[in-house]
Design an enzyme around this catalytic site. Structure first.
Site, PDB file in Angstrom:
ATOM      1  N   ASP A 216      -9.506  29.770  13.332  1.00 58.36           N
ATOM      2  CA  ASP A 216      -8.712  31.008  14.245  1.00 58.36           C
ATOM      3  C   ASP A 216     -10.310  31.145  14.524  1.00 58.36           C
ATOM      4  O   ASP A 216     -10.696  32.282  14.229  1.00 58.36           O
ATOM      5  CB  ASP A 216      -8.038  31.833  13.619  1.00 58.36           C
ATOM      6  N   HIS A 217     -10.816  30.836  15.959  1.00 57.59           N
ATOM      7  CA  HIS A 217     -12.232  31.123  16.263  1.00 57.59           C
ATOM      8  C   HIS A 217     -12.266  32.676  16.543  1.00 57.59           C
ATOM      9  O   HIS A 217     -13.384  33.167  16.308  1.00 57.59           O
ATOM     10  CB  HIS A 217     -12.537  30.517  17.376  1.00 57.59           C
ATOM     11  N   HIS A 279      -4.004  35.325  16.820  1.00 56.17           N
ATOM     12  CA  HIS A 279      -5.005  36.400  16.946  1.00 56.17           C
ATOM     13  C   HIS A 279      -4.503  37.770  16.457  1.00 56.17           C
ATOM     14  O   HIS A 279      -5.353  38.641  16.027  1.00 56.17           O
ATOM     15  CB  HIS A 279      -5.514  36.231  18.217  1.00 56.17           C
TER      16      HIS A 279
END
Ligand code: NDP
Length: 525
Positions: A216-217, A279
């Site tokens: 999950d960048h 996110h």
């Protein structure tokens, strides 16, 4: 740091410098890595695609320029498209030129790292050929037998690719004395709880948990990591960080972009899968988790998972009291007319896919009982902004009631994640002058002030961690399952209930979402 009056009032400025150093931050930084990295080959499945061109190769090139890659190191692109090594290099050169200026003096050395092999994702012989070819590259370039397989392919192919890698001996059994093998999986991790469990089961047939890196960048953004530092490296926040002092928390990720060229994906995903399952849940966990015993991956994941498991299940019968769903209509963004979501190429003209959602959630534990958390995300909103707003309780009694006609605004701590990377504390002061009047002011800390080192893009950081085998910023499967367990019933109502057309409220592009959310701009300003 400076004090700045809230909008529309006179500024009062005071400047300070960082207290623990006279040097600009980042000066003297030698290396971006914590230690020596093992040599390895980074294999990209789906190398002809968007993620490779826009994120992976620019990130690897930047790490190369900053001397942060292992040595020796190779990148092997793989996909169905037939290309030579030279053809792949040309394509990646064009991608880098699109991403920013390319330094012609450094390109030839980076180009030499790039290789290409054509594969079919479900074809055992082509993976066998790939395995043999990697062995030859190891021999020639002394890359030590270590491998990272990045799945830059559509999620529908994850299981197929993992199976092909496993059957070609590149999964679990690979690590028997030959080096290490890691597999990097991009979000989304399933579409709901059932599919997430099925994907995990298939990955585990061929890879062990410690080989799987779920990206999950978002978690790699500096300001997201700073949430933990801010909370657990300062003693002033902890006594206040609970239901006794905090009234409500809002976590907002607003975008100005529309669906762009990703209608096929977005029509299936919608805003809840696209932004909430990953996110926003991570931001929620970082804001609310207990202190881990140390900053290793598992203790941190343990605390996050406890938060996800404490989420109060959504009350299906009062669904609309806890949710606002919207879809963007026509409007103006940056002064330009933009079409409605239903008019975008690839979107059904009667689509019911939400492009906006706000959900109110509660965390059932001692720290957070009764505190509402407003999670909001939407496309085509007025401004691009991601922020966490901690709103403290109002003062219990005002001694200023005789002199003030209006109430006193509660204090707020605002953690700006993007694009305004800053921390703001709002509080009341006396307005200078003969009469007693209050003034609401902001104390701002700008994250990159005084920093002169190289700023790692999120993908640079996440790839670097993967090269180092550091799993702190990656998802663990139990966290994914707990999030899906919470969100799947909400998704079911949004996608299957009879009155879902009535639940969807339309909003003009360039606004702050459906009318019901008039307060939103105040919360993130
Ligand atoms: P693409 O749609 O660009 O596909 C990548 C490659 O996969 C294509 O070049 C193609 O290569 C191959 N491919 C595509 N469709 C099929 C198919 N039906 N059957 C077989 N092969 C196919 O994907 P992205 O690069 O955009 O994304 C890759 C992954 O990364 C996805 O899981 C996405 O969710 C995730 N992701 C992407 C982001 C982005 O910004 N693009 C951001 C975050 C995550 P070929 O035909 O040559 O084999």
């Amino acid at each position: 740091m400076n004090f700045q009056e809230e909008k529309g009032k006179d500024p009062v400025a005071i400047s300070t410098v960082p207290t623990n150093t006279d040097e600009p931050l980042g000066k003297g930084q030698d290396s971006l890595t914590a230690g020596v990295l093992d040599p390895c080959i980074f294999i990209i499945l789906g190398a002809s695609g968007d993620l490779t061109s826009r994120k992976l190769i620019p990130a690897l090139y930047s790490l190369f320029l900053n001397k942060a890659l292992p040595h020796p190191f190779l990148i092997v692109g793989c996909s169905r498209t037939v290309m030579s090594d030279e053809g792949f290099r040309e394509r990646m050169k064009e991608a880098l030129e699109k991403a920013g200026p390319l330094d012609p003096s450094t390109w030839p050395a980076f180009a030499r790292l790039l290789h290409y092999r054509t594969i079919l994702y479900d074809d055992f012989p082509s993976f066998k050929r790939l395995a043999d070819s990697l062995k030859e590259l190891d021999k020639k370039y002394k890359t030590g037998g270590n491998r990272i397989f990045e799945l830059a392919i559509p999620p529908s192919l994850y299981e197929t690719a993992a199976r092909s890698l496993g059957r070609a001996g590149l999964g679990i059994e690979y690590e028997n004395g030959r080096g290490w093998a890691r597999i990097v999986v991009e979000k989304p991790f399933g579409r709901d709880l059932e599919t997430a469990l099925a994907l995990d089961k298939r990955l585990h047939e061929y890879f062990q948990e410690n080989q799987i890196f779920r990206i999950d960048h978002y978690l790699a953004k500096e300001t997201v990591q700073n949430i933990l530092v801010c909370r657990f490296a300062n003693s002033i926040f902890e006594p206040l960080w609970n239901r006794n002092y905090i009234d409500q928390v809002s976590i907002t990720a607003a975008e100005t972009l529309g669906v762009e060229h990703r209608a096929g994906y977005y029509e299936q995903a919608g805003v809840l899968r696209d932004m909430f399952q990953n996110h926003l849940m991570q931001l929620l966990a970082l804001t609310t988790m207990e202190s881990p015993t140390c900053l290793d991956a598992d203790p941190v994941q343990d605390e996050k998972v406890k938060v996800f498991r404490s989420l109060r299940p959504f009350p299906a019968e009062d669904f609309m009291d806890y949710t606002v769903l919207g879809q963007y209509g026509r409007g103006r963004i940056d002064g330009k007319e933009v079409p409605a979501y239903r008019e975008e190429p690839g979107v059904s003209p009667d689509s019911l896919t939400p492009t906006f959602a706000m959900i109110k959630v509660f965390i059932d534990n001692w720290r957070w009982q009764g505190v509402p958390f407003y999670l909001t995300s939407g496309k085509r909103l007025a401004r691009k902004q991601t922020a966490i707003v901690i709103q403290f309780k109002e003062i219990p009694h005002s001694v200023f009631r005789e002199t003030l006609e209006e109430g006193i605004s509660p204090n707020r701590l605002i953690l700006g994640i993007y694009p305004e990377e800053k921390i703001t504390l709002t509080f009341q002061t006396k307005r200078p002058g003969a009469h007693l009047a209050l003034l609401s002011v902001n104390m701002n800390f700008f994250y990159y002030q005084n920093y002169q080192g190289h700023l790692l893009e999120a993908y640079e950081k996440i790839l670097l961690d993967c090269l180092q085998g550091d799993r702190l910023l990656f998802w663990r499967q139990d966290g994914i399952e707990a999030c899906w367990a919470f969100l799947t019933p909400i998704l079911w109502i949004c996608e299957h209930c009879d009155n879902r057309a009535e639940m969807l409220r339309f909003y003009a592009s360039g606004s702050w979402g459906p009318e019901a959310l008039k307060k939103l701009p105040e919360l993130i300003d």
